[in-house]
Design an enzyme around this catalytic site. Structure first.
Site, mmCIF file in Angstrom:
data_model
loop_
_atom_site.group_PDB
_atom_site.id
_atom_site.type_symbol
_atom_site.label_atom_id
_atom_site.label_comp_id
_atom_site.label_asym_id
_atom_site.label_seq_id
_atom_site.Cartn_x
_atom_site.Cartn_y
_atom_site.Cartn_z
ATOM 1 N N GLU A 86 33.414 36.166 46.437
ATOM 2 C CA GLU A 86 32.710 34.880 46.484
ATOM 3 C C GLU A 86 33.247 33.997 47.603
ATOM 4 O O GLU A 86 34.430 34.053 47.930
ATOM 5 C CB GLU A 86 32.923 34.126 45.164
ATOM 6 C CG GLU A 86 32.286 34.824 44.000
ATOM 7 C CD GLU A 86 32.631 34.168 42.667
ATOM 8 O OE1 GLU A 86 32.789 32.934 42.625
ATOM 9 O OE2 GLU A 86 32.736 34.913 41.684
ATOM 10 N N CYS A 127 42.096 30.908 35.041
ATOM 11 C CA CYS A 127 41.326 31.283 36.231
ATOM 12 C C CYS A 127 40.405 32.467 35.971
ATOM 13 O O CYS A 127 40.804 33.454 35.346
ATOM 14 C CB CYS A 127 42.304 31.617 37.359
ATOM 15 S SG CYS A 127 41.500 32.044 38.897
ATOM 16 N N CYS A 172 46.755 34.127 36.116
ATOM 17 C CA CYS A 172 46.772 32.736 35.631
ATOM 18 C C CYS A 172 45.732 32.587 34.513
ATOM 19 O O CYS A 172 44.586 33.016 34.658
ATOM 20 C CB CYS A 172 46.465 31.757 36.763
ATOM 21 S SG CYS A 172 47.620 31.890 38.137
ATOM 22 N N CYS A 220 35.381 28.085 51.782
ATOM 23 C CA CYS A 220 36.452 28.574 50.919
ATOM 24 C C CYS A 220 36.270 30.090 50.837
ATOM 25 O O CYS A 220 35.234 30.561 50.382
ATOM 26 C CB CYS A 220 36.307 27.920 49.550
ATOM 27 S SG CYS A 220 37.408 28.580 48.314
HETATM 28 N N1 SAH Z 1 45.716 32.431 44.422
HETATM 29 C C1 SAH Z 1 45.722 31.195 45.141
HETATM 30 C C2 SAH Z 1 44.370 30.757 45.667
HETATM 31 C C3 SAH Z 1 43.166 30.899 44.781
HETATM 32 S S1 SAH Z 1 42.821 29.766 43.500
HETATM 33 C C4 SAH Z 1 46.360 30.130 44.324
HETATM 34 O O1 SAH Z 1 46.730 30.379 43.185
HETATM 35 O O2 SAH Z 1 46.558 29.046 44.833
HETATM 36 C C5 SAH Z 1 42.456 28.221 44.170
HETATM 37 C C6 SAH Z 1 42.833 27.084 43.210
HETATM 38 O O3 SAH Z 1 41.926 26.987 42.095
HETATM 39 C C7 SAH Z 1 44.209 27.275 42.607
HETATM 40 O O4 SAH Z 1 44.915 26.065 42.626
HETATM 41 C C8 SAH Z 1 43.866 27.679 41.195
HETATM 42 O O5 SAH Z 1 44.956 27.484 40.353
HETATM 43 C C9 SAH Z 1 42.672 26.816 40.907
HETATM 44 N N2 SAH Z 1 41.885 27.218 39.754
HETATM 45 C C10 SAH Z 1 41.710 28.445 39.241
HETATM 46 N N3 SAH Z 1 40.946 28.409 38.146
HETATM 47 C C11 SAH Z 1 40.613 27.129 37.960
HETATM 48 C C12 SAH Z 1 39.829 26.452 36.987
HETATM 49 N N4 SAH Z 1 39.260 27.099 35.980
HETATM 50 N N5 SAH Z 1 39.703 25.117 37.113
HETATM 51 C C13 SAH Z 1 40.292 24.448 38.138
HETATM 52 N N6 SAH Z 1 41.021 25.035 39.085
HETATM 53 C C14 SAH Z 1 41.208 26.363 38.992
#
Ligand code: SAH
Length: 343
Positions: A92, A119, A116, A105
């Protein structure tokens, strides 16, 4: 096996060109076609002879991606793509319009290993790394589809960029190249969940990009609950790496803090975060959690978020609340790929 010619740096391409006993000026021509023009086939390289194009296609292929699905937000014009890769994997990307231009992005991997809990990217596990050419292809395909020029890149799509370090470095070199898309390092942001040794490796490259850390919690107990990477690289080690990074590069490190109601958005969490960051040059980006169906997380009210932000500001920590873009199209990462029912 053919080599992905778009993943080669200028220097690597130049070596390949000399191996084929071709003159040096061919390197620039080919590089411009691949990176500035984003062509998907050698046949499009019209200032190169048919014989040479044939020769190139015998040793190389051009990585690319195609639009599988596309969603345009009626609220703010944000465009979310589901791209199909050559091996039928999906990734994506999101294109957002800001006052200063278009930001994309991009994804760095197919799926993610980091696990995580909030996510969506990690739901179906990890499939593979993207090549440098595939990361860049997201920009080419979006530019061609929308008829625009993208000026800013954030690596906040699917995947952990520092877990795919070498390809990401080659991508950065190419996207920044004057004969390529020529996007300034200062217009590029890399987001990481905090792989400490890789932060040091990045530091040693001394790039003028912005590094942002997905922090999401002020202490190890809380952070480890939602981010398994914290068990390996605890918060204090991570923050030491950030301080060292700033010292070495002069670039202020940013933090992302996704607010999950009742989990990490209490007054005590805000105060603890201030304590942790008080001696650092930092900036905290507060993100209301995006509710992912499979994840049991809820957003606090607007007032909760403002309250959290005010505690940071009153304690001298720079904080902003991330504007939500593409709210009507599920613009946060991982959700489309998951909806598609990927393995
Ligand atoms: N792996 C990297 C980049 C990808 S995620 C990282 O962890 O930074 C990009 C951002 O979106 C990260 O800060 C992640 O924690 C956040 N993110 C992931 N799922 C999310 C959600 N459900 N709501 C808000 N932010 C989220």
């Amino acid at each position: 096996m053919k080599t992905d010619i778009k993943s080669l740096t200028y220097e690597q391409l130049n070596n390949e060109i000399s191996k084929l006993s071709l003159p040096k000026f061919r390197t620039k021509q080919i590089f411009v076609w691949l990176h500035q023009q984003g062509v998907k086939s050698f046949d499009k390289m019209t200032n190169i002879s048919k014989e040479l194009r044939q020769k190139l296609s015998e040793s190389f292929y051009i990585s690319s991606c195609t639009v599988e699905d596309k969603y345009v937000s009626k609220i703010d014009g944000t465009v979310k793509y589901l791209f199909r890769l050559c091996d039928d994997e999906f990734i994506e990307s999101v294109v957002m319009k800001y006052k200063y231009g278009y930001t994309i992005c991009v994804s760095s991997q197919v799926g993610c290993k980091m696990g995580c809990t909030f996510c969506a990217s990690t739901l179906a596990g990890f499939q593979r790394d993207l090549t440098a050419g595939e990361i860049e292809s997201q920009i080419h395909t979006a530019q061609q589809d929308l008829g625009i020029r993208i000026s800013h890149v954030v690596m906040m799509g699917i995947g952990e960029p520092l877990d795919n370090f070498d390809e990401v470095m080659r991508f950065l070199e190419n996207v920044n190249h004057i004969d390529g898309l020529n996007i300034g390092m200062r217009n590029i942001t890399i987001s990481t969940c905090g792989i400490v040794p890789k932060i040091y490796e990045l530091m040693n490259k001394n790039l003028q990009l912005t590094l942002t850390i997905s922090l999401h919690a002020p202490n190890d107990e809380l952070r480890s609950k939602t981010m398994p990477v914290n068990n390996r690289y605890p918060i204090d080690e991570l923050l030491t790496a950030c301080r060292d990074y700033y010292k070495a590069t002069g670039r202020r490190v940013s933090f992302e803090y996704t607010l999950i109601h009742g989990v990490n958005d209490r007054k005590s969490d805000a105060l603890e975060l201030c304590e942790k960051l008080k001696d650092m040059q930092s900036h905290v980006n507060l993100i209301p959690v995006n509710t992912v169906l499979e994840r049991n997380n809820t957003q606090g009210t607007k007032e909760d978020i403002i309250k959290f932000s005010n505690i940071l500001k009153n304690n001298g920590i720079n904080a902003t609340i991330r504007r939500t873009l593409g709210a009507d199209i599920n613009a946060s990462c991982g959700q489309l790929r998951h909806k598609k029912g990927v393995k």
